[in-house]
Design a protein around this motif. Structure first.
Motif, PDB file in Angstrom:
ATOM      1  N   ALA A 227       1.582  -9.407  -0.788  1.00  0.00           N
ATOM      2  CA  ALA A 227       1.297  -9.189   0.631  1.00  0.00           C
ATOM      3  C   ALA A 227       0.127 -10.075   1.018  1.00  0.00           C
ATOM      4  N   ARG A 228       0.370 -11.012   1.871  1.00  0.00           N
ATOM      5  CA  ARG A 228      -0.649 -11.973   2.247  1.00  0.00           C
ATOM      6  C   ARG A 228      -1.751 -11.345   3.097  1.00  0.00           C
ATOM      7  N   ALA A 229      -1.424 -10.311   3.826  1.00  0.00           N
ATOM      8  CA  ALA A 229      -2.411  -9.672   4.695  1.00  0.00           C
ATOM      9  C   ALA A 229      -3.576  -9.116   3.880  1.00  0.00           C
ATOM     10  N   TYR A 230      -3.301  -8.519   2.722  1.00  0.00           N
ATOM     11  CA  TYR A 230      -4.364  -7.995   1.884  1.00  0.00           C
ATOM     12  C   TYR A 230      -5.285  -9.114   1.406  1.00  0.00           C
ATOM     13  N   LEU A 231      -4.718 -10.237   1.104  1.00  0.00           N
ATOM     14  CA  LEU A 231      -5.515 -11.381   0.668  1.00  0.00           C
ATOM     15  C   LEU A 231      -6.439 -11.847   1.779  1.00  0.00           C
ATOM     16  N   TYR A 232      -5.930 -11.964   2.987  1.00  0.00           N
ATOM     17  CA  TYR A 232      -6.747 -12.404   4.115  1.00  0.00           C
ATOM     18  C   TYR A 232      -7.833 -11.390   4.457  1.00  0.00           C
ATOM     19  N   ILE A 233      -7.482 -10.112   4.449  1.00  0.00           N
ATOM     20  CA  ILE A 233      -8.466  -9.072   4.761  1.00  0.00           C
ATOM     21  C   ILE A 233      -9.551  -9.036   3.692  1.00  0.00           C
ATOM     22  N   GLY A 234      -9.169  -9.141   2.437  1.00  0.00           N
ATOM     23  CA  GLY A 234     -10.147  -9.146   1.355  1.00  0.00           C
ATOM     24  C   GLY A 234     -11.086 -10.334   1.444  1.00  0.00           C
TER      25      GLY A 234
END
Length: 75
Positions: A8-15
């Protein structure tokens, strides 16, 4: 790490955004208290990021191969 595992790319961006905000907040807080410590930390962090970018660029194919092998691995 969960973003990579779950793909999930969103978790990477949020992190990454939270990490950058945390570093910025700490630099601002330390910069007000002790400018020498903040400048040394900022210089060290910049050099570490530059070194990480160079390492990733030099070993990009090897990292991509390892990532592909992790994608096919049965969890």
């Amino acid at each position: 790490m969960l973003g990579i595992v779950w793909r999930a790319r969103a978790y990477l961006y949020i992190g990454f955004a939270c990490l950058m905000l945390d570093i910025l907040a700490n630099l601002t807080r330390w910069g007000m208290a002790d400018r020498l410590r903040a400048s040394l930390f900022g210089l060290g962090a910049g050099m570490a990021l530059l070194a990480l970018g160079i390492l990733v660029a030099r070993h990009k194919q090897r990292l991509l191969d390892r990532y592909r092998s992790l994608q096919t691995w049965k969890w």
